[in-house]
Design a protein around this motif. Structure first.
Motif, PDB file in Angstrom:
ATOM      1  N   CYS A  12       0.836  -1.215   0.000  1.00  0.00           N
ATOM      2  CA  CYS A  12       0.000   0.000   0.000  1.00  0.00           C
ATOM      3  C   CYS A  12       0.863   1.255   0.000  1.00  0.00           C
ATOM      4  CB  CYS A  12      -0.918   0.006   1.207  1.00  0.00           C
ATOM      5  SG  CYS A  12      -2.080  -1.379   1.248  1.00  0.00           S
ATOM      6  N   LEU A  13       1.857   1.291   0.868  1.00  0.00           N
ATOM      7  CA  LEU A  13       2.747   2.456   0.932  1.00  0.00           C
ATOM      8  C   LEU A  13       3.446   2.658  -0.407  1.00  0.00           C
ATOM      9  CD1 LEU A  13       4.351   1.760   4.423  1.00  0.00           C
ATOM     10  CD2 LEU A  13       2.613   3.473   3.930  1.00  0.00           C
ATOM     11  N   ASP A  14       3.950   1.578  -0.956  1.00  0.00           N
ATOM     12  CA  ASP A  14       4.647   1.620  -2.239  1.00  0.00           C
ATOM     13  C   ASP A  14       3.743   2.225  -3.319  1.00  0.00           C
ATOM     14  OD1 ASP A  14       6.973  -0.029  -4.011  1.00  0.00           O
ATOM     15  OD2 ASP A  14       5.024   0.118  -4.994  1.00  0.00           O
ATOM     16  N   THR A  39      -1.602  10.040   6.111  1.00  0.00           N
ATOM     17  CA  THR A  39      -2.897  10.005   5.428  1.00  0.00           C
ATOM     18  C   THR A  39      -3.215   8.594   4.968  1.00  0.00           C
ATOM     19  OG1 THR A  39      -2.655  12.284   4.676  1.00  0.00           O
ATOM     20  CG2 THR A  39      -4.164  10.903   3.411  1.00  0.00           C
ATOM     21  N   MET A  40      -2.196   7.849   4.542  1.00  0.00           N
ATOM     22  CA  MET A  40      -2.441   6.545   3.923  1.00  0.00           C
ATOM     23  C   MET A  40      -2.545   5.387   4.903  1.00  0.00           C
ATOM     24  SD  MET A  40       1.222   5.708   2.077  1.00  0.00           S
ATOM     25  CE  MET A  40       1.605   7.330   1.495  1.00  0.00           C
ATOM     26  N   HIS A  41      -2.249   5.616   6.173  1.00  0.00           N
ATOM     27  CA  HIS A  41      -2.428   4.536   7.146  1.00  0.00           C
ATOM     28  C   HIS A  41      -2.971   5.130   8.444  1.00  0.00           C
ATOM     29  CE1 HIS A  41       1.190   5.824   9.275  1.00  0.00           C
ATOM     30  NE2 HIS A  41       1.024   4.852  10.140  1.00  0.00           N
ATOM     31  N   ASP A  42      -3.463   4.278   9.314  1.00  0.00           N
ATOM     32  CA  ASP A  42      -4.031   4.716  10.586  1.00  0.00           C
ATOM     33  C   ASP A  42      -2.969   4.580  11.672  1.00  0.00           C
ATOM     34  OD1 ASP A  42      -5.359   5.092  12.993  1.00  0.00           O
ATOM     35  OD2 ASP A  42      -7.076   3.859  12.444  1.00  0.00           O
ATOM     36  N   PRO A  43      -2.375   5.709  12.086  1.00  0.00           N
ATOM     37  CA  PRO A  43      -1.303   5.646  13.071  1.00  0.00           C
ATOM     38  C   PRO A  43      -1.787   5.470  14.503  1.00  0.00           C
ATOM     39  CG  PRO A  43      -1.728   7.914  12.510  1.00  0.00           C
ATOM     40  CD  PRO A  43      -2.621   7.078  11.630  1.00  0.00           C
ATOM     41  N   THR A  44      -3.084   5.232  14.692  1.00  0.00           N
ATOM     42  CA  THR A  44      -3.614   5.006  16.035  1.00  0.00           C
ATOM     43  C   THR A  44      -3.812   3.517  16.318  1.00  0.00           C
ATOM     44  OG1 THR A  44      -5.954   5.164  15.403  1.00  0.00           O
ATOM     45  CG2 THR A  44      -4.819   7.231  15.951  1.00  0.00           C
ATOM     46  N   GLN A  45      -3.538   2.664  15.334  1.00  0.00           N
ATOM     47  CA  GLN A  45      -3.686   1.219  15.516  1.00  0.00           C
ATOM     48  C   GLN A  45      -2.328   0.623  15.894  1.00  0.00           C
ATOM     49  OE1 GLN A  45      -5.459  -0.618  12.076  1.00  0.00           O
ATOM     50  NE2 GLN A  45      -7.421   0.380  12.417  1.00  0.00           N
ATOM     51  N   PRO A 100      -8.120   2.042  -1.776  1.00  0.00           N
ATOM     52  CA  PRO A 100      -8.626   3.139  -0.938  1.00  0.00           C
ATOM     53  C   PRO A 100      -7.509   4.030  -0.384  1.00  0.00           C
ATOM     54  CG  PRO A 100      -9.752   1.096  -0.393  1.00  0.00           C
ATOM     55  CD  PRO A 100      -8.634   0.739  -1.326  1.00  0.00           C
ATOM     56  N   LYS A 101      -6.368   3.446  -0.047  1.00  0.00           N
ATOM     57  CA  LYS A 101      -5.256   4.236   0.480  1.00  0.00           C
ATOM     58  C   LYS A 101      -4.653   5.125  -0.614  1.00  0.00           C
ATOM     59  CE  LYS A 101      -4.302   1.105   4.234  1.00  0.00           C
ATOM     60  NZ  LYS A 101      -3.310   0.567   5.127  1.00  0.00           N
ATOM     61  N   VAL A 102      -4.496   4.569  -1.786  1.00  0.00           N
ATOM     62  CA  VAL A 102      -3.999   5.345  -2.923  1.00  0.00           C
ATOM     63  C   VAL A 102      -4.956   6.502  -3.214  1.00  0.00           C
ATOM     64  CG1 VAL A 102      -3.606   5.274  -5.426  1.00  0.00           C
ATOM     65  CG2 VAL A 102      -2.649   3.484  -3.957  1.00  0.00           C
ATOM     66  N   ASN A 103      -6.251   6.216  -3.183  1.00  0.00           N
ATOM     67  CA  ASN A 103      -7.243   7.257  -3.461  1.00  0.00           C
ATOM     68  C   ASN A 103      -7.235   8.361  -2.409  1.00  0.00           C
ATOM     69  OD1 ASN A 103      -8.018   6.054  -5.851  1.00  0.00           O
ATOM     70  ND2 ASN A 103      -9.760   4.977  -4.934  1.00  0.00           N
ATOM     71  N   LYS A 104      -7.004   8.009  -1.145  1.00  0.00           N
ATOM     72  CA  LYS A 104      -6.920   9.026  -0.090  1.00  0.00           C
ATOM     73  C   LYS A 104      -5.752   9.979  -0.357  1.00  0.00           C
ATOM     74  CE  LYS A 104      -7.390   8.028   4.291  1.00  0.00           C
ATOM     75  NZ  LYS A 104      -7.275   7.357   5.597  1.00  0.00           N
ATOM     76  N   VAL A 105      -4.619   9.424  -0.748  1.00  0.00           N
ATOM     77  CA  VAL A 105      -3.449  10.258  -1.032  1.00  0.00           C
ATOM     78  C   VAL A 105      -3.696  11.104  -2.278  1.00  0.00           C
ATOM     79  CG1 VAL A 105      -0.998  10.191  -1.672  1.00  0.00           C
ATOM     80  CG2 VAL A 105      -1.850   8.765   0.198  1.00  0.00           C
TER      81      VAL A 105
END
Length: 174
Positions: free
Chosen positions: A14-16, A76-82, A160-165
């Protein structure tokens, strides 16, 4: 002159995929870092026993895309609270972590965590860990999304992560 940040936030596919769409990003390497096993394999990392995180080494040109944008995109692309997970991906290998190469990067990473805390509800659990050896992931993991755009995980999780970015950083899209 380019800069490289090594960061982890769930599955590296996803990050990639998200970083490859940003202008100024010159290279993205899916990798393993933060562990104690030399030259680990994907199968070993997946057990959680190696201590490594699935990470990416993002190389970018700060004259084209500011370092703050690289890091704000990360949050933005990941949830840093998990803690030690991203959605259904569970284990320390999916932790939210940043691996600074020097004290200056450590300060920039801390500032990004503070910024993210302003827009994420809850506690940011992203760790800042020493940058140890970086082990490139197997070739089939490199640019995985582009090679496998119809793969189920890519469609359900990466898109969805790509779309958020894309939505948040339109100014920096290729």
């Amino acid at each position: 002159m380019t800069t490289t940040y090594v960061i982890a936030g769930g599955c590296f596919w996803c990050l990639d995929a998200a970083y490859r769409q940003l202008n100024g990003v010159t290279e993205v390497l899916s990798c393993y870092t933060g562990g104690h096993t030399p030259n680990p394999s994907y199968e070993q990392v997946c057990t959680g026993a190696t201590g490594h995180a699935e990470a990416v080494a993002v190389t970018f040109d700060p004259s084209v895309i500011p370092s703050e944008v690289i890091l704000d995109a990360f949050f933005t692309m990941h949830d840093p609270t998990q803690l030690n997970r991203q959605g259904a991906d569970v284990g320390t290998q999916y932790r939210s972590a940043m691996f600074p190469a020097d004290p200056e990067q450590r300060e920039v990473f801390q500032a990004a965590i503070e910024r993210a805390g302003e827009w994420w509800p809850g506690t940011i659990v992203t760790t800042v860990e020493p940058l140890g050896e970086v082990f490139p992931a197997e070739e089939y993991h490199q640019d995985f999304f582009a090679k496998n755009p119809t793969q189920g995980y890519c469609l359900a999780v990466a898109v969805p992560k790509v779309n958020k970015v894309r939505a948040a950083f339109t100014k920096y899209l290729r």
